[in-house]
Design a protein around this motif. Sequence first.
Motif, PDB file in Angstrom:
ATOM      1  N   GLY A 110      -0.227  12.045 -15.289  1.00 31.49           N
ATOM      2  CA  GLY A 110       0.054  13.545 -14.267  1.00 31.49           C
ATOM      3  C   GLY A 110      -1.719  13.876 -14.018  1.00 31.49           C
ATOM      4  N   GLN A 111      -2.608  13.411 -14.902  1.00 35.29           N
ATOM      5  CA  GLN A 111      -4.003  13.847 -14.664  1.00 35.29           C
ATOM      6  C   GLN A 111      -4.745  12.815 -13.886  1.00 35.29           C
ATOM      7  OE1 GLN A 111      -5.235  16.779 -15.405  1.00 35.29           O
ATOM      8  NE2 GLN A 111      -2.669  17.381 -16.056  1.00 35.29           N
ATOM      9  N   GLU A 112      -3.777  11.558 -12.716  1.00 32.98           N
ATOM     10  CA  GLU A 112      -4.635  10.542 -12.567  1.00 32.98           C
ATOM     11  C   GLU A 112      -5.873  11.156 -11.698  1.00 32.98           C
ATOM     12  OE1 GLU A 112      -1.276  11.045 -12.696  1.00 32.98           O
ATOM     13  OE2 GLU A 112      -0.471   9.147 -13.436  1.00 32.98           O
ATOM     14  N   HIS A 113      -6.427  12.251 -11.082  1.00 30.02           N
ATOM     15  CA  HIS A 113      -6.839  12.066 -10.594  1.00 30.02           C
ATOM     16  C   HIS A 113      -8.697  12.376 -11.243  1.00 30.02           C
ATOM     17  CE1 HIS A 113      -6.486  15.980 -13.019  1.00 30.02           C
ATOM     18  NE2 HIS A 113      -7.820  16.469 -13.467  1.00 30.02           N
ATOM     19  N   LEU A 114      -8.326  11.974 -13.012  1.00 30.98           N
ATOM     20  CA  LEU A 114      -9.297  11.737 -13.433  1.00 30.98           C
ATOM     21  C   LEU A 114      -9.894  10.372 -13.640  1.00 30.98           C
ATOM     22  CD1 LEU A 114      -8.259  13.606 -16.692  1.00 30.98           C
ATOM     23  CD2 LEU A 114      -9.898  13.906 -14.714  1.00 30.98           C
ATOM     24  N   TYR A 115      -9.556   9.350 -12.736  1.00 29.52           N
ATOM     25  CA  TYR A 115      -9.522   7.829 -13.002  1.00 29.52           C
ATOM     26  C   TYR A 115     -10.840   7.939 -11.995  1.00 29.52           C
ATOM     27  CZ  TYR A 115      -5.641   5.681 -15.292  1.00 29.52           C
ATOM     28  OH  TYR A 115      -5.249   5.551 -16.325  1.00 29.52           O
ATOM     29  N   ARG A 116     -11.026   9.220 -11.193  1.00 29.12           N
ATOM     30  CA  ARG A 116     -11.951   8.772  -9.721  1.00 29.12           C
ATOM     31  C   ARG A 116     -13.279   8.523 -11.059  1.00 29.12           C
ATOM     32  NH1 ARG A 116     -13.854  13.777  -7.979  1.00 29.12           N
ATOM     33  NH2 ARG A 116     -14.684  13.342  -6.230  1.00 29.12           N
ATOM     34  N   LEU A 117     -13.753   8.500 -11.892  1.00 27.90           N
ATOM     35  CA  LEU A 117     -15.035   8.298 -12.237  1.00 27.90           C
ATOM     36  C   LEU A 117     -14.520   6.970 -12.610  1.00 27.90           C
ATOM     37  CD1 LEU A 117     -17.925   8.876 -12.863  1.00 27.90           C
ATOM     38  CD2 LEU A 117     -16.747   9.248 -15.368  1.00 27.90           C
ATOM     39  N   GLY A 118     -13.997   6.348 -12.553  1.00 26.93           N
ATOM     40  CA  GLY A 118     -13.913   4.576 -13.281  1.00 26.93           C
ATOM     41  C   GLY A 118     -13.384   3.980 -11.305  1.00 26.93           C
ATOM     42  N   ILE A 119     -13.222   4.713 -11.077  1.00 28.23           N
ATOM     43  CA  ILE A 119     -13.372   3.759  -9.483  1.00 28.23           C
ATOM     44  C   ILE A 119     -14.670   4.221  -8.442  1.00 28.23           C
ATOM     45  CG2 ILE A 119     -12.255   4.141  -7.116  1.00 28.23           C
ATOM     46  CD1 ILE A 119      -9.531   5.392  -8.604  1.00 28.23           C
ATOM     47  N   LEU A 167       0.870  -0.795   0.201  1.00 23.01           N
ATOM     48  CA  LEU A 167       0.023  -0.203   0.072  1.00 23.01           C
ATOM     49  C   LEU A 167       0.662   1.122   0.237  1.00 23.01           C
ATOM     50  CD1 LEU A 167      -2.873  -0.827   2.652  1.00 23.01           C
ATOM     51  CD2 LEU A 167      -2.625  -0.939  -0.082  1.00 23.01           C
ATOM     52  N   ASP A 168       2.141   1.119   0.850  1.00 22.01           N
ATOM     53  CA  ASP A 168       2.787   2.204   1.001  1.00 22.01           C
ATOM     54  C   ASP A 168       3.215   2.884  -0.390  1.00 22.01           C
ATOM     55  OD1 ASP A 168       4.540   0.229   1.054  1.00 22.01           O
ATOM     56  OD2 ASP A 168       6.187   0.978   2.193  1.00 22.01           O
ATOM     57  N   LEU A 169       3.340   2.246  -1.852  1.00 25.61           N
ATOM     58  CA  LEU A 169       4.305   2.407  -3.121  1.00 25.61           C
ATOM     59  C   LEU A 169       3.135   3.225  -4.037  1.00 25.61           C
ATOM     60  CD1 LEU A 169       6.463  -0.805  -3.544  1.00 25.61           C
ATOM     61  CD2 LEU A 169       6.485   1.974  -1.929  1.00 25.61           C
ATOM     62  N   ILE A 170       1.548   2.715  -3.210  1.00 25.88           N
ATOM     63  CA  ILE A 170       0.668   2.774  -4.585  1.00 25.88           C
ATOM     64  C   ILE A 170       0.273   4.623  -3.853  1.00 25.88           C
ATOM     65  CG2 ILE A 170      -1.157   2.447  -5.151  1.00 25.88           C
ATOM     66  CD1 ILE A 170      -0.891  -0.187  -3.964  1.00 25.88           C
ATOM     67  N   ARG A 171       1.107   5.756  -4.506  1.00 28.51           N
ATOM     68  CA  ARG A 171       1.097   7.684  -4.892  1.00 28.51           C
ATOM     69  C   ARG A 171      -0.232   7.996  -5.111  1.00 28.51           C
ATOM     70  NH1 ARG A 171       6.831   5.506  -4.300  1.00 28.51           N
ATOM     71  NH2 ARG A 171       7.475   5.141  -1.856  1.00 28.51           N
ATOM     72  N   VAL A 172      -0.144   7.149  -6.344  1.00 29.89           N
ATOM     73  CA  VAL A 172      -1.160   7.723  -7.508  1.00 29.89           C
ATOM     74  C   VAL A 172      -2.760   6.841  -7.658  1.00 29.89           C
ATOM     75  CG1 VAL A 172      -0.309   9.480  -8.372  1.00 29.89           C
ATOM     76  CG2 VAL A 172      -0.086   7.270  -9.486  1.00 29.89           C
ATOM     77  N   ASN A 173      -3.362   7.826  -7.774  1.00 31.37           N
ATOM     78  CA  ASN A 173      -4.445   6.566  -8.642  1.00 31.37           C
ATOM     79  C   ASN A 173      -4.634   6.157  -9.822  1.00 31.37           C
ATOM     80  OD1 ASN A 173      -6.120   8.070  -6.598  1.00 31.37           O
ATOM     81  ND2 ASN A 173      -7.226   9.509  -7.526  1.00 31.37           N
ATOM     82  N   GLY A 174      -5.155   4.389 -10.091  1.00 27.50           N
ATOM     83  CA  GLY A 174      -5.183   3.999 -10.655  1.00 27.50           C
ATOM     84  C   GLY A 174      -5.955   3.567 -11.643  1.00 27.50           C
TER      85      GLY A 174
END
Length: 324
Positions: free
Chosen positions: A189-198, A87-94
């Motif tokens: 760099g735009q990983e916040h856009l994954y919020r919808l898929g999450i 968990l500590d290595l997962i620093r951005v949304n996937g």
Amino acid sequence: MPGKAHSSSLVDELPLMPINELREQLAALEAGSFTTLSDEELQGRIGSIHTGFTVITPQFEPGTLIYRAVRVVTKPLYKARISYPPLDLIRVNGRLNRAGEAMFYGSLGNPSSCLLECHCAEGGTFAVSTWKTTKPIILQHLGYSRQVLDEVKTKRDLPNSVEHKDDTERNALIRAWQARVFTRIVPEGQEHLYRLGIALRKNAVGSMLGMPPDRSQCFAGIIYPAVSVWLSGDNVALLPSVVDRSMSLQEVMFLTVKSIVESPLEDGGKKTLYHLRATDFARAFRRDGRLVWNGDSTALSVSQWQIADSTVPEQELSSSFRAT
């Protein structure tokens, strides 16, 4: 290939949203309105949209092979290095996980899409592992529709569990919207856009995340079309608990990208061929999870591999992972 399928309906105490309002809500989220919502607000919006949405979920039987690739510098020593990350290595949304939340990403059928998801570059080294399911697993699906396949000119059949001959207008509308928003390419760099898929993932399997391990009917994760190979293959994102109790590691290959060759296509596009060299493999594993590598002396047992990939969506994709 999947075995039997299960039907379920996402129905709660909320009334069905009128179809015109549903269209407006879907269009607004697709246009980016979700970026102004908190996680709680977004999850509530997704839940209300999916009230009454019916899905058929495929079940994959024991013996299903799943491939996973991870970028490495040297041959990994332990199984944990090639499984889901700490968990500590997962620093951005996937695509289907928040920062700090683990999912096991892999591919069905062949390893090409999971390798290309790692953004292969000449000289890069990868550990590609083969896993086998030991128990039946049930997956929700996201991202499949005939429209999105036609848009990238990918010639493949939709999974049987996706299309319903008696589908309602509401179901077809939601499924087509899911496919469009889920398969969008998100720039680095735009990983916040994954919020919808999450949020879609949480809606699909979220109620099952807290189920105890002995509940065999809980959803194992999501199956979705592989964006890295223009939707021609299938990827999976599995819950870590499912990997721990329902999957067995079979083999690990240590690969180097020897060269990347581009060639022009008649319509002005290009085709890219990745030449890979497998230098070692592990097929034995100790109880503590340590991988037993055979060593470079077994090079005659390890052949050279290639991946062929079309790099432009206008072209029909012919992707393969084959020994030469």
